[in-house]
Design a protein around this motif. Structure first.
Motif, short mmCIF file in Angstrom:
data_model
loop_
_atom_site.label_atom_id
_atom_site.label_comp_id
_atom_site.label_asym_id
_atom_site.label_seq_id
_atom_site.Cartn_x
_atom_site.Cartn_y
_atom_site.Cartn_z
N GLU A 84 0.83 -1.21 0.00
CA GLU A 84 0.00 0.00 0.00
C GLU A 84 0.86 1.26 0.00
OE1 GLU A 84 -3.52 2.15 2.60
OE2 GLU A 84 -3.04 0.06 2.99
N LYS A 85 1.89 1.28 0.83
CA LYS A 85 2.75 2.46 0.99
C LYS A 85 4.11 2.21 0.36
CE LYS A 85 -0.01 4.73 3.88
NZ LYS A 85 -0.85 5.75 3.36
N ILE A 86 4.45 3.01 -0.63
CA ILE A 86 5.74 2.85 -1.29
C ILE A 86 6.90 3.19 -0.36
CG2 ILE A 86 5.75 5.17 -2.31
CD1 ILE A 86 7.16 3.86 -4.77
N SER A 87 6.70 4.11 0.57
CA SER A 87 7.80 4.52 1.46
C SER A 87 8.33 3.33 2.28
CB SER A 87 7.36 5.65 2.38
OG SER A 87 6.20 5.30 3.10
N ALA A 88 7.45 2.51 2.80
CA ALA A 88 7.87 1.33 3.57
C ALA A 88 8.60 0.34 2.67
CB ALA A 88 6.66 0.67 4.23
N TYR A 123 19.20 -3.61 -8.31
CA TYR A 123 18.51 -2.36 -8.61
C TYR A 123 17.01 -2.51 -8.49
CZ TYR A 123 22.98 -0.88 -10.45
OH TYR A 123 24.31 -0.55 -10.58
N ALA A 124 16.38 -1.46 -7.96
CA ALA A 124 14.93 -1.35 -7.94
C ALA A 124 14.58 -0.11 -8.77
CB ALA A 124 14.41 -1.20 -6.52
N PHE A 125 14.01 -0.32 -9.95
CA PHE A 125 13.64 0.77 -10.84
C PHE A 125 12.21 1.20 -10.54
CE2 PHE A 125 16.94 -1.55 -13.21
CZ PHE A 125 17.81 -0.51 -13.49
N VAL A 126 12.04 2.48 -10.18
CA VAL A 126 10.74 3.00 -9.75
C VAL A 126 10.11 3.82 -10.87
CG1 VAL A 126 9.53 4.41 -8.04
CG2 VAL A 126 11.60 3.13 -7.37
N PHE A 127 8.86 3.48 -11.19
CA PHE A 127 8.08 4.20 -12.18
C PHE A 127 6.83 4.73 -11.50
CE2 PHE A 127 10.69 1.15 -14.32
CZ PHE A 127 11.16 1.83 -15.43
N GLY A 128 6.51 6.00 -11.73
CA GLY A 128 5.40 6.63 -11.03
C GLY A 128 4.19 6.87 -11.91
N ASN A 129 3.25 7.55 -11.32
CA ASN A 129 1.96 7.89 -11.91
C ASN A 129 2.11 8.53 -13.29
OD1 ASN A 129 -0.24 10.22 -12.18
ND2 ASN A 129 -1.15 8.49 -11.10
N GLU A 130 1.19 8.18 -14.19
CA GLU A 130 1.23 8.66 -15.57
C GLU A 130 1.20 10.19 -15.69
OE1 GLU A 130 -0.82 4.57 -15.89
OE2 GLU A 130 -0.71 6.17 -14.42
N VAL A 131 0.55 10.87 -14.75
CA VAL A 131 0.44 12.33 -14.82
C VAL A 131 1.47 13.02 -13.92
CG1 VAL A 131 -1.08 14.31 -14.39
CG2 VAL A 131 -2.01 12.23 -15.41
N PHE A 132 1.61 12.52 -12.69
CA PHE A 132 2.43 13.20 -11.69
C PHE A 132 3.84 12.64 -11.55
CE2 PHE A 132 -2.05 13.60 -10.40
CZ PHE A 132 -2.19 14.95 -10.61
N GLY A 133 4.13 11.50 -12.16
CA GLY A 133 5.45 10.91 -12.09
C GLY A 133 5.74 10.25 -10.77
N VAL A 134 7.03 10.08 -10.49
CA VAL A 134 7.47 9.43 -9.25
C VAL A 134 7.24 10.40 -8.09
CG1 VAL A 134 9.44 8.41 -8.03
CG2 VAL A 134 9.17 8.04 -10.49
N ASN A 135 6.71 9.88 -7.02
CA ASN A 135 6.45 10.63 -5.80
C ASN A 135 7.70 11.40 -5.37
OD1 ASN A 135 6.69 10.78 -2.77
ND2 ASN A 135 4.59 10.00 -2.88
N ASP A 136 7.53 12.69 -4.98
CA ASP A 136 8.66 13.54 -4.59
C ASP A 136 9.51 12.94 -3.47
OD1 ASP A 136 8.05 15.47 -6.47
OD2 ASP A 136 6.94 16.75 -5.07
N GLU A 137 8.87 12.31 -2.48
CA GLU A 137 9.61 11.70 -1.38
C GLU A 137 10.48 10.56 -1.88
OE1 GLU A 137 10.58 12.28 1.99
OE2 GLU A 137 9.53 14.04 1.27
N VAL A 138 9.96 9.79 -2.81
CA VAL A 138 10.72 8.68 -3.37
C VAL A 138 11.92 9.22 -4.15
CG1 VAL A 138 10.67 6.71 -4.96
CG2 VAL A 138 8.73 7.14 -3.43
N VAL A 139 11.70 10.27 -4.93
CA VAL A 139 12.81 10.88 -5.68
C VAL A 139 13.90 11.33 -4.70
CG1 VAL A 139 13.50 12.86 -7.12
CG2 VAL A 139 11.43 11.57 -7.68
#
Length: 178
Positions: A84-88, A123-139
């Motif tokens: 549910e939570k990408i941060s964890a 490596y863990a490649f992170v892809f974000g939301n189609e409109v907003f991209g990768v979450n700022d905290e994740v970046v």
């Protein structure tokens, strides 16, 4: 020249695939709206033996007919988990020794052309939301931000296209599996 038939391609059976050596890479899909993009991620991950897909946030999960439409059975071969939570998840992946690589346009990004994967690094490649991209905290918490060079008037690529480019680049620059 002629097209090969499926039986001539020498593809693995599902059980053999699941037992086979995988890339030292996983994919993280966060808040992906399009089930076609999710299905494409599974299909690409199968093609290149990606270790696992992590689905986070609002990203839909198999089984779903709209995912299956593009996955073409890859949801049965590629290992996946939902968080549910990408941060964890990002915290856990770091503990597990993965380098977190967001695919995004950022002020200190590295061009994909300059990316040189380490042979023993995961490596863990992170892809974000189609409109907003990768979450700022994740970046902010990424070890690296990769940017795919683009030369046209648009400022983004479809996630399934980006994922294919990044994974192919990783495979091309890494030690072959076989």
């Amino acid at each position: 020249m002629r097209k090969l038939k499926n039986e001539e391609l020498g593809r693995m059976e599902q059980e053999e695939f699941q037992q086979s050596e995988k890339l030292h890479a996983c994919i993280v899909l966060d808040d992906i709206r399009s089930m076609n993009n999710i299905g494409s991620a599974f299909r690409t991950s199968d093609a290149f033996r990606v270790e696992k897909i992590y689905l986070c946030g609002i990203t839909a999960r198999p089984p779903h007919r709209d995912i299956n439409k593009t996955a073409l059975g890859a949801t049965d071969t590629v290992s996946w988990e939902y968080h549910e939570k990408i941060s964890a998840l990002i915290s856990q992946l770091k503990v597990d020794g993965y380098q977190i690589v967001s695919v995004e346009q950022a002020d200190k990004s590295t061009s994909l052309m300059d990316f040189a994967p380490g042979s023993d690094q995961k490596y863990a490649f992170v892809f974000g939301n189609e409109v907003f991209g990768v979450n700022d905290e994740v970046v902010k918490n990424s070890d690296l931000v990769l940017e795919i060079p683009q030369y046209g008037t648009k400022h983004s690529l479809n996630i399934s296209v980006s994922l294919g480019i990044v994974i192919w680049d990783f495979v091309a620059k890494s030690q072959p599996l076989l």
